[in-house]
Enzyme design. Structure first.
Site, PDB file in Angstrom:
ATOM      1  N   ASN A  10     -28.186 -24.626  42.200  1.00  0.00           N
ATOM      2  CA  ASN A  10     -27.336 -25.976  41.801  1.00  0.00           C
ATOM      3  C   ASN A  10     -25.569 -25.485  42.007  1.00  0.00           C
ATOM      4  O   ASN A  10     -25.235 -25.028  41.097  1.00  0.00           O
ATOM      5  CB  ASN A  10     -27.579 -26.665  40.597  1.00  0.00           C
ATOM      6  N   LYS A  12     -23.323 -27.323  42.278  1.00  0.00           N
ATOM      7  CA  LYS A  12     -22.216 -28.266  41.488  1.00  0.00           C
ATOM      8  C   LYS A  12     -20.967 -28.380  42.390  1.00  0.00           C
ATOM      9  O   LYS A  12     -21.157 -28.189  43.490  1.00  0.00           O
ATOM     10  CB  LYS A  12     -22.021 -27.720  39.898  1.00  0.00           C
ATOM     11  N   HIS A  96     -29.307 -34.638  35.875  1.00  0.00           N
ATOM     12  CA  HIS A  96     -28.769 -33.506  35.504  1.00  0.00           C
ATOM     13  C   HIS A  96     -27.941 -33.932  34.134  1.00  0.00           C
ATOM     14  O   HIS A  96     -27.119 -35.007  34.089  1.00  0.00           O
ATOM     15  CB  HIS A  96     -27.876 -32.832  36.349  1.00  0.00           C
ATOM     16  N   GLU A  98     -25.095 -32.803  33.194  1.00  0.00           N
ATOM     17  CA  GLU A  98     -23.563 -33.108  33.315  1.00  0.00           C
ATOM     18  C   GLU A  98     -23.298 -34.626  33.764  1.00  0.00           C
ATOM     19  O   GLU A  98     -22.595 -35.358  33.699  1.00  0.00           O
ATOM     20  CB  GLU A  98     -23.165 -32.145  34.455  1.00  0.00           C
ATOM     21  N   GLU A 168     -33.529 -27.883  30.954  1.00  0.00           N
ATOM     22  CA  GLU A 168     -32.155 -27.343  30.966  1.00  0.00           C
ATOM     23  C   GLU A 168     -31.514 -27.587  29.606  1.00  0.00           C
ATOM     24  O   GLU A 168     -31.051 -28.574  29.454  1.00  0.00           O
ATOM     25  CB  GLU A 168     -31.349 -27.716  31.775  1.00  0.00           C
ATOM     26  N   GLY A 174     -23.879 -23.158  31.448  1.00  0.00           N
ATOM     27  CA  GLY A 174     -22.733 -22.650  31.544  1.00  0.00           C
ATOM     28  C   GLY A 174     -22.007 -22.142  30.313  1.00  0.00           C
ATOM     29  O   GLY A 174     -20.879 -21.780  30.371  1.00  0.00           O
ATOM     30  N   SER A 214     -27.679 -20.854  32.216  1.00  0.00           N
ATOM     31  CA  SER A 214     -27.126 -19.287  32.026  1.00  0.00           C
ATOM     32  C   SER A 214     -28.417 -18.558  32.555  1.00  0.00           C
ATOM     33  O   SER A 214     -28.673 -17.296  32.069  1.00  0.00           O
ATOM     34  CB  SER A 214     -26.956 -19.017  30.596  1.00  0.00           C
TER      35      SER A 214
HETATM   36  P1  13P Z   1     -25.709 -22.481  34.617  1.00  0.00           P
HETATM   37  O1  13P Z   1     -26.666 -21.509  35.302  1.00  0.00           O
HETATM   38  O2  13P Z   1     -24.301 -21.982  35.006  1.00  0.00           O
HETATM   39  O3  13P Z   1     -25.689 -22.150  33.033  1.00  0.00           O
HETATM   40  O4  13P Z   1     -25.994 -23.841  34.950  1.00  0.00           O
HETATM   41  C1  13P Z   1     -27.412 -24.337  34.859  1.00  0.00           C
HETATM   42  C2  13P Z   1     -27.395 -25.592  35.600  1.00  0.00           C
HETATM   43  O5  13P Z   1     -26.818 -26.361  34.905  1.00  0.00           O
HETATM   44  C3  13P Z   1     -28.264 -25.763  36.695  1.00  0.00           C
HETATM   45  O6  13P Z   1     -28.527 -27.059  37.129  1.00  0.00           O
END
Ligand code: 13P
Length: 252
Positions: A10, A12, A96, A98, A168, A174, A214
């Protein structure tokens, strides 16, 4: 039949166009033909078409990071399932954290998007996961039940086969705080057991459940060795081809 692992990147809201094309090219080359795991990249919307051209003939699938539930019309700024399919997508990430926590996306919206996407023939990567406060208050399982049931209620058996769940934990995204393999396994097993109770072994046993938060080349092998962890949804480490490919290798 054992479930084939899936590793999805992803990206982003990252990459310039030249970076996106170079990253896709490096991933396609590194994955080669006939990889042991399914591999997907999810670039930002404007790069879907150019990345799809780069990926043509490769073993890497294309996914989008979101979609709207309506097919067309006056929805300024939104993108439909039909547009994603024309752009070459086979997958779409929905719900997601976010989008849920920063952009206020509700369980109802996630439900509508999931149903539109599977009806259009896309494979949905449905994200679920608890915040740190929810984990500390022992609400993790309640959060799964709410997010998983509300999103997937009413799917036909056929549509279930176009669903992937990505666990997740919000506290792991992150932050560099990866869930331990045991924490991930416990969460995945809980989700699979609940789905088995409601929908039977045919659906629960073939449902891929990915871990995200992560994931790095260092943590991937331990996570992927768990019986109910069927791969990963990778954020930061998917922006570096060598790291992403090392994670794909760990799934092989
Ligand atoms: P990270 O791997 O940067 O923690 O992000 C995970 C994520 O949100 C994948 O959709």
């Amino acid at each position: 039949m054992p479930r084939k692992k899936l590793v999805a990147g992803n990206w982003k809201m990252n990459t310039t166009l030249p970076e996106a094309k170079a990253l896709a090219e490096a991933v396609a080359k590194g994955v080669g033909t006939g990889p042991a795991a399914d591999v997907v990249v999810c670039p930002p919307f404007p790069w879907l078409v150019p990345v799809s051209e780069v990926l043509k003939g490769s073993a890497v699938g294309l996914g989008a990071q979101d979609v709207h539930n309506e097919a067309k019309g006056a929805f300024t700024g939104e993108v439909s399932t039909g547009m994603l399919k024309e752009a070459g997508c086979k997958y779409v990430v929905i719900g997601h954290s976010e989008r849920r926590h920063i952009l206020g996306e509700s369980d109802v919206t996630v439900h509508l998007k999931v149903h539109s996407a599977v009806e259009a023939g896309l494979t949905v990567i449905l994200c679920v996961g608890e915040t740190l406060v929810e984990r500390e208050r022992n609400l993790t399982e309640r959060v799964f039940q709410r997010q998983v049931y509300s999103a997937l209620a009413g799917l036909t058996d056929d549509q279930w086969h176009r669903v992937v769940i990505a666990y997740e934990p919000v506290w792991a995204i992150g932050t560099g705080k990866t869930a331990t393999p045991e924490q991930a396994q416990q969460a995945h097993l809980f989700i699979r057991t609940k789905i088995r109770a409601l929908h039977g072994e045919n659906i629960a046993g073939s449902l891929p459940i990915l871990y995200g938060g992560s994931v790095t080349p260092e943590t991937a092998a331990g996570l992927f060795s768990q019986p109910d962890v069927d791969g990963g949804l990778v954020g930061g480490a998917s922006l570096k081809a060598d790291q992403f490919l090392a994670i794909v290798k760990a799934a092989g």
